[in-house]
Design a protein around this motif. Structure first.
Motif, PDB file in Angstrom:
ATOM      1  N   GLN A 147      -6.069 -10.262  -5.310  1.00  0.00           N
ATOM      2  CA  GLN A 147      -5.057 -11.142  -5.927  1.00  0.00           C
ATOM      3  C   GLN A 147      -3.673 -10.858  -5.360  1.00  0.00           C
ATOM      4  O   GLN A 147      -3.441  -9.794  -4.771  1.00  0.00           O
ATOM      5  CB  GLN A 147      -5.011 -10.898  -7.431  1.00  0.00           C
ATOM      6  CG  GLN A 147      -6.217 -11.459  -8.139  1.00  0.00           C
ATOM      7  CD  GLN A 147      -6.270 -10.981  -9.590  1.00  0.00           C
ATOM      8  OE1 GLN A 147      -5.438 -10.183 -10.017  1.00  0.00           O
ATOM      9  NE2 GLN A 147      -7.248 -11.471 -10.310  1.00  0.00           N
ATOM     10  N   ASN A 183       5.451 -16.648  -4.142  1.00  0.00           N
ATOM     11  CA  ASN A 183       6.100 -15.945  -3.018  1.00  0.00           C
ATOM     12  C   ASN A 183       7.200 -16.817  -2.416  1.00  0.00           C
ATOM     13  O   ASN A 183       8.313 -16.354  -2.156  1.00  0.00           O
ATOM     14  CB  ASN A 183       5.097 -15.665  -1.898  1.00  0.00           C
ATOM     15  CG  ASN A 183       4.315 -14.367  -2.043  1.00  0.00           C
ATOM     16  OD1 ASN A 183       3.625 -13.955  -1.125  1.00  0.00           O
ATOM     17  ND2 ASN A 183       4.398 -13.713  -3.178  1.00  0.00           N
ATOM     18  N   ARG A 189       2.504 -15.827   0.639  1.00  0.00           N
ATOM     19  CA  ARG A 189       1.068 -16.046   0.453  1.00  0.00           C
ATOM     20  C   ARG A 189       0.760 -17.074  -0.616  1.00  0.00           C
ATOM     21  O   ARG A 189      -0.377 -17.489  -0.752  1.00  0.00           O
ATOM     22  CB  ARG A 189       0.414 -14.736   0.051  1.00  0.00           C
ATOM     23  CG  ARG A 189      -0.168 -13.971   1.201  1.00  0.00           C
ATOM     24  CD  ARG A 189      -0.887 -12.759   0.651  1.00  0.00           C
ATOM     25  NE  ARG A 189      -2.018 -12.397   1.457  1.00  0.00           N
ATOM     26  CZ  ARG A 189      -1.993 -11.429   2.370  1.00  0.00           C
ATOM     27  NH1 ARG A 189      -0.886 -10.781   2.614  1.00  0.00           N
ATOM     28  NH2 ARG A 189      -3.086 -11.142   3.041  1.00  0.00           N
ATOM     29  N   GLY A 216       1.878 -11.604   6.391  1.00  0.00           N
ATOM     30  CA  GLY A 216       1.220 -11.703   5.084  1.00  0.00           C
ATOM     31  C   GLY A 216       2.158 -12.186   3.989  1.00  0.00           C
ATOM     32  O   GLY A 216       1.987 -11.861   2.816  1.00  0.00           O
ATOM     33  N   ARG A 233       0.848  -1.214   0.000  1.00  0.00           N
ATOM     34  CA  ARG A 233       0.000   0.000   0.000  1.00  0.00           C
ATOM     35  C   ARG A 233       0.880   1.259   0.000  1.00  0.00           C
ATOM     36  O   ARG A 233       0.557   2.246  -0.655  1.00  0.00           O
ATOM     37  CB  ARG A 233      -0.955  -0.009   1.206  1.00  0.00           C
ATOM     38  CG  ARG A 233      -2.159  -0.945   1.003  1.00  0.00           C
ATOM     39  CD  ARG A 233      -3.155  -0.859   2.160  1.00  0.00           C
ATOM     40  NE  ARG A 233      -2.657  -1.546   3.348  1.00  0.00           N
ATOM     41  CZ  ARG A 233      -2.825  -2.828   3.613  1.00  0.00           C
ATOM     42  NH1 ARG A 233      -3.513  -3.583   2.772  1.00  0.00           N
ATOM     43  NH2 ARG A 233      -2.343  -3.378   4.701  1.00  0.00           N
TER      44      ARG A 233
HETATM   45  P1  AMP Z   1      -3.232  -7.611   3.846  1.00  0.00           P
HETATM   46  O1  AMP Z   1      -2.913  -6.204   4.260  1.00  0.00           O
HETATM   47  O2  AMP Z   1      -2.243  -8.608   4.378  1.00  0.00           O
HETATM   48  O3  AMP Z   1      -4.650  -7.998   4.122  1.00  0.00           O
HETATM   49  O4  AMP Z   1      -3.046  -7.653   2.252  1.00  0.00           O
HETATM   50  C1  AMP Z   1      -3.867  -6.883   1.396  1.00  0.00           C
HETATM   51  C2  AMP Z   1      -3.593  -7.207  -0.061  1.00  0.00           C
HETATM   52  O5  AMP Z   1      -2.233  -6.877  -0.402  1.00  0.00           O
HETATM   53  C3  AMP Z   1      -3.741  -8.680  -0.468  1.00  0.00           C
HETATM   54  O6  AMP Z   1      -5.088  -9.041  -0.716  1.00  0.00           O
HETATM   55  C4  AMP Z   1      -2.881  -8.720  -1.741  1.00  0.00           C
HETATM   56  O7  AMP Z   1      -3.545  -8.142  -2.851  1.00  0.00           O
HETATM   57  C5  AMP Z   1      -1.718  -7.820  -1.367  1.00  0.00           C
HETATM   58  N1  AMP Z   1      -0.666  -8.606  -0.694  1.00  0.00           N
HETATM   59  C6  AMP Z   1      -0.424  -8.678   0.639  1.00  0.00           C
HETATM   60  N2  AMP Z   1       0.592  -9.515   0.900  1.00  0.00           N
HETATM   61  C7  AMP Z   1       1.021  -9.963  -0.312  1.00  0.00           C
HETATM   62  C8  AMP Z   1       2.042 -10.869  -0.738  1.00  0.00           C
HETATM   63  N3  AMP Z   1       2.820 -11.510   0.137  1.00  0.00           N
HETATM   64  N4  AMP Z   1       2.224 -11.084  -2.057  1.00  0.00           N
HETATM   65  C9  AMP Z   1       1.457 -10.438  -2.914  1.00  0.00           C
HETATM   66  N5  AMP Z   1       0.443  -9.627  -2.635  1.00  0.00           N
HETATM   67  C10 AMP Z   1       0.223  -9.387  -1.326  1.00  0.00           C
END
Ligand code: AMP
Ligand code: ADP
Length: 219
Positions: A84, A123, A119, A116, A62
Motif C-alpha cells: 500500500q 501523492n 504513486r 517511485g 525503508r
Molecule cells: P519501491 O521501492 O518503489 O518498489 O517501493 C516499495 C514500497 O514503498 C511501495 O510498495 C510502497 O509501500 C512504499 N512506497 C514507495 N513509494 C511510495 C510513495 N511515493 N508513496 C507512498 N508509499 C510509497
C-alpha cells in the motif's frame, strides 16, 4: 581601463554562475513504472552519466523505517508489506528534506530523479500543496513493461534483496496498487504531454540507450 574592467568582470563569472545555481529551483524528473520495471537500475546509470541526484521514495521510506526512534517505523512497515501507499505527509517530508540536504551540501546539485513518486492522487496533491512553488517538474520518465516481466524480476531480486515485499503475495498487491493508483497519474501527465515512455522489457543497456536519447534531447 576598459580592458581591466572586462577582465575583472570575467573573473567574477564563476561566482555569478554559482550564485545563479543557488537561486536555481530544483529541476525534477519523476520516474515511474511497475514494481521491478527497472527504475532503480536505470536511475543508477543516469546518475553515473548525468548530473542528477537519485532519490527513491521506497528507499527513503525503508530508511525511515529502519531509523532508530522513528515514530513512523511500524506504519511504514505495514504499508510496504501490504503493497500500500504510505500517507503522503511522510513521503513528501522525506523527499523535501533529502532535496534540501543535497542542495545545501552542494549548490550545483539541483537536478533530481524522484523514483517511485507520485504513486497516487494523494501523492500528486501533496506535491502540489508543498512543492509546486519550490520545484519544477520537467517530465515523467515512464518505464513501461508487462506485469509478468515485473513480477519475474522482483521474484528474482527477492532471492537476494532481503525485501519484505519481493514475494508473490506482496507482489500481487503491489501490481494492483500500481494499476489502480499509479497508472491514472501517468495518464494525467500524458494528457499534459509530459510523459517520456521507454520500453523497459529490453536488456538493461538497450533500455539505457533509449533513456539517454530522451535525456540528451530534454537537456
Ligand atoms: P519501491 O521501492 O518503489 O518498489 O517501493 C516499495 C514500497 O514503498 C511501495 O510498495 C510502497 O509501500 C512504499 N512506497 C514507495 N513509494 C511510495 C510513495 N511515493 N508513496 C507512498 N508509499 C510509497
Ligand atoms: P524497480 O526500481 O523498478 O523496482 P529495479 O531496478 O530494482 O526495479 O529492478 C528490479 C530487478 O530487475 C533487479 O533485480 C534488476 O537487477 C533487474 N532488472 C532491472 N532492469 C532489468 C532489465 N532491463 N532486464 C532484466 N533485468 C532487469
Amino acid at each position: 581601463m576598459v580592458l581591466r574592467s572586462v577582465f575583472a568582470l570575467y573573473q567574477q563569472v564563476p561566482n555569478i554562475l554559482s550564485r545563479v545555481a543557488v537561486m536555481m529551483k530544483p529541476q525534477v524528473v519523476f520516474v515511474l513504472g511497475g514494481p521491478g520495471a527497472g527504475k532503480g537500475t536505470q536511475c543508477t546509470k543516469i546518475t553515473e552519466n548525468y548530473s542528477y541526484t537519485h532519490l527513491s521514495a521506497g528507499d527513503l521510506l525503508r530508511g525511515e523505517r529502519a531509523r532508530e526512534g522513528s515514530e513512523f517505523g511500524q506504519l511504514i512497515d505495514r504499508h510496504i508489506k501490504e503493497g500500500q501507499i504510505v500517507p503522503v505527509e511522510i513521503t513528501i517530508n522525506l523527499l523535501k528534506k533529502a532535496m534540501e540536504e543535497t542542495m545545501k551540501a552542494d549548490e550545483k546539485k539541483f537536478r533530481f530523479l524522484i523514483d517511485g513518486f507520485p504513486r497516487n492522487e494523494d501523492n500528486l496533491q501533496g506535491w502540489s500543496r508543498v512543492m509546486d512553488d519550490k520545484a519544477n517538474v520537467k517530465f515523467v520518465l515512464f518505464f513501461d513493461c508487462s506485469n509478468e516481466v515485473c513480477i519475474d524480476r522482483c521474484l528474482e531480486r527477492g532471492q537476494h534483496s532481503g525485501r519484505t515485499d519481493d514475494n508473490r503475495e506482496s507482489l500481487q498487491k503491489r501490481i494492483q496498487t500500481y494499476l489502480q493508483s499509479t497508472r491514472p497519474i501517468i495518464d494525467q501527465y500524458e494528457k499534459q504531454g509530459k510523459v517520456r515512455t521507454v520500453d523497459a522489457s529490453h536488456k538493461v543497456d538497450e533500455v539505457f540507450a533509449d533513456v539517454k536519447a530522451i535525456l540528451d534531447k530534454e537537456g
